[in-house]
Scaffold this active site. Structure first.
Site, short mmCIF file in Angstrom:
data_model
loop_
_atom_site.label_atom_id
_atom_site.label_comp_id
_atom_site.label_asym_id
_atom_site.label_seq_id
_atom_site.Cartn_x
_atom_site.Cartn_y
_atom_site.Cartn_z
N ASN A 199 2.95 20.23 0.01
CA ASN A 199 2.72 19.28 1.10
C ASN A 199 3.40 19.67 2.41
O ASN A 199 3.33 18.92 3.38
CB ASN A 199 3.20 17.89 0.69
CG ASN A 199 4.72 17.80 0.62
OD1 ASN A 199 5.41 18.82 0.60
ND2 ASN A 199 5.24 16.59 0.58
N ARG A 217 11.46 9.49 2.76
CA ARG A 217 11.40 8.38 1.82
C ARG A 217 11.87 7.11 2.53
O ARG A 217 12.84 7.14 3.30
CB ARG A 217 12.27 8.64 0.58
CG ARG A 217 11.67 9.65 -0.40
CD ARG A 217 10.38 9.14 -1.02
NE ARG A 217 9.79 10.08 -1.96
CZ ARG A 217 8.86 10.99 -1.65
NH1 ARG A 217 8.43 11.09 -0.40
NH2 ARG A 217 8.35 11.78 -2.58
N GLN A 277 6.38 1.06 -2.86
CA GLN A 277 4.99 1.45 -2.60
C GLN A 277 4.10 1.02 -3.76
O GLN A 277 4.45 1.32 -4.90
CB GLN A 277 4.91 2.97 -2.38
CG GLN A 277 5.66 3.41 -1.14
CD GLN A 277 5.52 4.89 -0.83
OE1 GLN A 277 5.89 5.33 0.25
NE2 GLN A 277 5.02 5.67 -1.76
N HIS A 318 1.29 5.76 2.95
CA HIS A 318 1.84 7.05 2.57
C HIS A 318 0.71 8.06 2.30
O HIS A 318 0.17 8.12 1.21
CB HIS A 318 2.70 6.88 1.32
CG HIS A 318 3.55 8.08 1.00
ND1 HIS A 318 4.43 8.10 -0.06
CD2 HIS A 318 3.67 9.29 1.61
CE1 HIS A 318 5.05 9.28 -0.10
NE2 HIS A 318 4.58 10.01 0.90
#
Length: 358
Positions: free
Chosen positions: A117, A256, A285, A309
């Site tokens: 990512n 985070r 989340q 997210h």
């Protein structure tokens, strides 16, 4: 063996777009491969409570697959119940939803798809910085309303050129953020990290390390958080640290949610001490509908760049983390050595310093 995957529901989007591999519908593209070898593959988004698929199947699963985007929180209590669990795979990057100390104690390996990512998130960071500094969101909302008052937007719009930008964390993502900021001719690029960059790497991006965090934030116009969540970073950006920020600074967090105290951030925005906060990570989340950072604003009614997210789950990133997940499981099933950079917890010990100096 039983393999349990906790993924997010993609709905109609996942049905029409098969490249949404990280969804319940498309199942990381590995169902046929696993079932052809006789394994049971359970895929669900049900993760909350004793009656959830997560808690029901974790008891006899040997492999758990989760994502940072819809995490199944593997607590120490659940680890104790997971008598057959041998391997946790994060389809993506960031394994803080797993009690890593409990994994070490119980001989459970934890791996993630390192690097899958990094480009996606670094691009999102730069985008978020620009939308805050240029006051983009209020400008777009004005157009949607049918209004047109340039002065209301321009009074809080700035150039990135000439600003001091710093990253908390200069690992794979933080470093790429610094690389991508170089063409903007910032006044200075800074970083805060317990591990200094190699001299050549720091020179390549012309970045200066600041060893004291309060000193670091006091020098920055823009601060971006690019470090993992662990015991040492939980609540790192709190009310006390925010007092040391420059008045009117912008803060971006794609790391985070729990690294930044949500209530302290919202209060700093409301007081005008922070000019903006953007990111895509939340301390729970999916975020509750009443989460304070959904609607927190600065004194001019802007400064909010929060989104769900998704920075690390672009279609390009999904192809990388789905492929990496398959590779990790394939290595496990065949007894091959795992790629060292993917190993967070080996058998009975940490294999990385990314989650704090241990």
């Amino acid at each position: 063996m039983k393999i349990l995957a906790i993924l997010y529901k993609g709905g109609n989007a996942a049905t029409s777009e098969p490249r949404l591999l990280g969804t319940v519908e498309n199942q990381l593209g590995i169902r046929k491969w696993l079932e052809s070898q006789g394994h049971e593959y359970i895929v669900s988004d049900s993760k909350e409570g004793a009656d959830s698929d997560f808690q029901k199947h974790i008891a006899d699963a040997e492999i758990l697959i989760t994502t940072p985007f819809h995490p199944g929180y593997l607590t120490a209590d659940l680890v104790a119940k997971a008598k057959k669990l041998k391997l946790c795979v994060t389809a993506g990057v960031g394994s803080d939803h797993i009690d890593l100390n409990a994994a070490v104690k119980n001989g459970i390996q934890v791996l993630e798809v390192s690097g899958s990512n990094v480009v996606s998130v670094a691009e999102h960071v730069v985008m978020s910085i620009l939308l805050l500094v240029r006051n983009f969101v209020p400008a777009h909302e004005m157009i949607e309303r049918g209004d047109w008052m340039v002065s209301d937007i321009a009074r809080n719009a700035f150039d990135l050129e000439g600003k001091v930008v710093g990253t908390i964390g200069a690992g794979r993502i933080g470093y790429r953020v610094l690389q991508r900021l170089m063409p903007f001719d910032c006044k200075e690029l800074l970083y805060f990290d317990y591990a200094p960059l190699p001299e050549a790497a720091a020179k390549a991006v012309n970045a200066r390390r600041v060893e004291d965090l309060k000193d670091f934030v006091s020098q920055c116009d823009v601060i971006t958080v690019n470090c993992p969540l662990h015991e040492g970073t939980l609540g790192l950006v709190n009310a006390d640290l925010l007092k040391h920020f420059k008045k009117g600074a912008w803060l971006v967090n794609t790391a985070r949610g729990a690294i930044c105290d949500k209530d302290a951030v919202a209060a700093a925005l409301a007081s005008g001490h922070l000019n903006g906060y953007a990111g895509d990570v939340w301390n729970v989340q999916p975020a509750p509908k009443d989460h304070v950072l959904r609607t927190a604003k600065n004194t001019l009614g802007g400064g909010n760049g929060m989104v769900p997210h998704y920075s690390g789950t672009t279609l390009d990133a999904q192809a990388r983390y789905a492929s990496g997940t398959k590779s990790i499981i394939e290595n496990y099933l065949s007894g091959k050595a795992q790629e060292p950079q993917n190993i967070i917890v080996g058998i009975g010990k940490f294999e990385t310093k990314a989650y704090g100096q241990r």
